[in-house]
Each structure stands twice: as C-alpha cells, then as structure tokens.
Design an enzyme around this catalytic site. Structure first.
Site, mmCIF file in Angstrom:
data_model
loop_
_atom_site.group_PDB
_atom_site.id
_atom_site.type_symbol
_atom_site.label_atom_id
_atom_site.label_comp_id
_atom_site.label_asym_id
_atom_site.label_seq_id
_atom_site.Cartn_x
_atom_site.Cartn_y
_atom_site.Cartn_z
ATOM 1 N N ASN A 108 0.847 -1.194 0.000
ATOM 2 C CA ASN A 108 0.000 0.000 0.000
ATOM 3 C C ASN A 108 0.881 1.241 0.000
ATOM 4 O O ASN A 108 1.983 1.233 0.552
ATOM 5 C CB ASN A 108 -0.886 0.001 1.256
ATOM 6 C CG ASN A 108 -1.807 1.214 1.333
ATOM 7 O OD1 ASN A 108 -2.506 1.536 0.369
ATOM 8 N ND2 ASN A 108 -1.797 1.895 2.469
ATOM 9 N N HIS A 110 0.887 5.085 1.343
ATOM 10 C CA HIS A 110 0.163 5.965 2.257
ATOM 11 C C HIS A 110 0.827 7.338 2.238
ATOM 12 O O HIS A 110 2.067 7.426 2.308
ATOM 13 C CB HIS A 110 0.154 5.397 3.681
ATOM 14 C CG HIS A 110 -0.589 6.270 4.645
ATOM 15 N ND1 HIS A 110 -1.968 6.317 4.702
ATOM 16 C CD2 HIS A 110 -0.137 7.173 5.560
ATOM 17 C CE1 HIS A 110 -2.326 7.208 5.616
ATOM 18 N NE2 HIS A 110 -1.250 7.737 6.150
ATOM 19 N N GLU A 148 -3.483 -6.919 8.623
ATOM 20 C CA GLU A 148 -4.939 -6.927 8.808
ATOM 21 C C GLU A 148 -5.481 -5.633 9.415
ATOM 22 O O GLU A 148 -6.657 -5.514 9.703
ATOM 23 C CB GLU A 148 -5.336 -8.153 9.645
ATOM 24 C CG GLU A 148 -4.954 -9.423 8.893
ATOM 25 C CD GLU A 148 -5.201 -10.690 9.698
ATOM 26 O OE1 GLU A 148 -4.458 -11.676 9.508
ATOM 27 O OE2 GLU A 148 -6.138 -10.683 10.521
ATOM 28 N N ASP A 151 -2.650 0.520 7.614
ATOM 29 C CA ASP A 151 -1.342 1.206 7.577
ATOM 30 C C ASP A 151 -0.358 0.699 8.627
ATOM 31 O O ASP A 151 0.485 1.449 9.116
ATOM 32 C CB ASP A 151 -1.548 2.733 7.783
ATOM 33 C CG ASP A 151 -2.542 3.292 6.790
ATOM 34 O OD1 ASP A 151 -3.275 4.207 7.179
ATOM 35 O OD2 ASP A 151 -2.589 2.797 5.653
#
Ligand code: GRF
Length: 212
Positions: A108, A110, A148, A151
């Site tokens: 991811n 961010h 899970e 961030d």
C-alpha cells in the site's frame, strides 16, 4: 513476467505512475494484469481503460460484510496468477481471509511518514490536513506491506517532503504525490519483482545494492 493487480478507489495518479514506468521501460518484465476498483466511475478506471488494462468494479457498497467483499475480490483474482497486489489509492479495508491468502503479497502507498498521520480515518486529504495542524516541517509518503489493520504492515520505502510555509492540505498533497508517492511506489514494485526485499518481523531489508 511479474504479474500485478492494482486496487483503486480514486483519481488513479499512483496507478498512472505504474502505467507510465512500465511504458517507459523503467519497470521491466512487469505487467498490470488487472485493475479492481472499489467504486464506480473513478478516474483510475478511466486511466486503466485508456491504457488498455482490464478493469473490474467490485463495489464495496454492494456487499454487506467484509467477508463477502473479500470473497468477491478473491473470486475476481482467481486464475490470474497474481504475484503482487498494489493498493493505489484504495480506500477499502481488506479482511483477514484476503490478507492471509496473499500474505506478504500486498503493498500500500500511504501519504505520510508512517507511523505519523495514519490509521483508520486518515486517508486522502486528511493526513495532510493533520500534518499541517500539527505543524510538522517534514511529511512524505510510505510504501508498506499490508496486514490486517490500516497502515500497520512492515515499511518498505519512505520518502520525505518538506512542508512549505503557506502550504494548504491540497498543495502539500500534490507535492507529496509528485515528489514522493509516484517515485517510491514504482521503486518498491521493482524491488519486490526483483526479489530484493526481505521481511524479518516488522523490519524489511533491501538486498543487492543501491535502490535505483
Ligand atoms: C493518494 O494520496 C494516495 O497516497 C492515497 O490516495 C490518494 C489518491 O491516490 N492512498 P490516487 O490518485 O487515486 O492514486
């Protein structure tokens, strides 16, 4: 070929960075096999279609549970042999079953220097607003593995960006997108595709020399 699935929810500027790096051969032997959008009519979907990439909408609001949404996403990826899932402006949470099925294969981007200004509710423009309200002089972006929670997975790359006097959340967001996000996300994909990222607990290590 290293096969990517890119999950999106918004304008798609990070998806576009991956498309452009593949097109200019900065990213070699890597292909975006599919784009999955969590809502209809996103700019990211238009970018995917313009680039001739298969794009599906798995609309989060069509599912009344995280488990049902996870199942729909897993079904959408079945038989695509995906090597890495890239969350590029993806605004939905992935449930534990999905994360376990793709353990250490989801990253991811961010828009802050995690652990600052991250976690539930801090997405989009909000991390930048929070950074300015706090008065930090440096912010930036982080690429991390997804676990899970929001961030919280092991950090792969970070890039700092100076906060300038007179910045608004919008001007800071744009600078971080251009000077950090769109640089470190393709870099992280290239490092992972080359097998150069090792994970040990919360730490990651880049092997094989400098990060290009
Ligand atoms: C970006 O700031 C990204 O870091 C965050 O969502 C914003 C929009 O991303 N996750 P994109 O333009 O949809 O790629």
């Amino acid at each position: 070929m290293f096969r990517l699935a890119v999950f999106v929810s918004g304008g798609g500027t990070n998806l576009q960075a991956l498309i452009d790096r593949i097109a200019d051969n900065s990213l070699r032997d890597i292909e975006i096999c599919c784009v999955i959008a969590s809502k209809y009519h996103t700019g990211a979907q238009q970018r995917a279609e313009k680039a001739g990439i298969d794009c599906m909408v798995v609309n989060r609001k069509d599912f009344n549970s995280q488990e049902a949404y996870d199942e729909a996403l897993l079904t959408s990826l079945a038989d695509k042999n995906i090597d890495l899932i890239v969350l590029a402006g993806f605004m939905s949470l992935l449930g534990s079953r999905f994360v376990r099925m793709y353990e250490n294969k989801i990253i991811n981007i961010h828009p802050s220097l995690i652990p600052a200004f991250c976690g539930h509710g801090l997405y989009g423009i909000r991390p930048h607003r929070a950074a300015l309200e706090y008065g930090v002089k440096v912010s930036g972006a982080t690429v991390h593995y997804v676990d899970e929670e929001y961030d919280t997975g092991p950090i792969i790359l970070q890039k700092a960006v100076e906060v300038k006097s007179g910045d608004t959340p919008e001007t800071l967001q744009l600078r971080i997108m251009q000077e950090a996000e769109q640089i470190i996300l393709p870099q992280a994909v290239a490092l992972i595709a080359a097998g150069r990222v090792r994970i040990s607990g919360r730490q990651t290590y880049i092997i094989g020399g400098e990060i290009k």
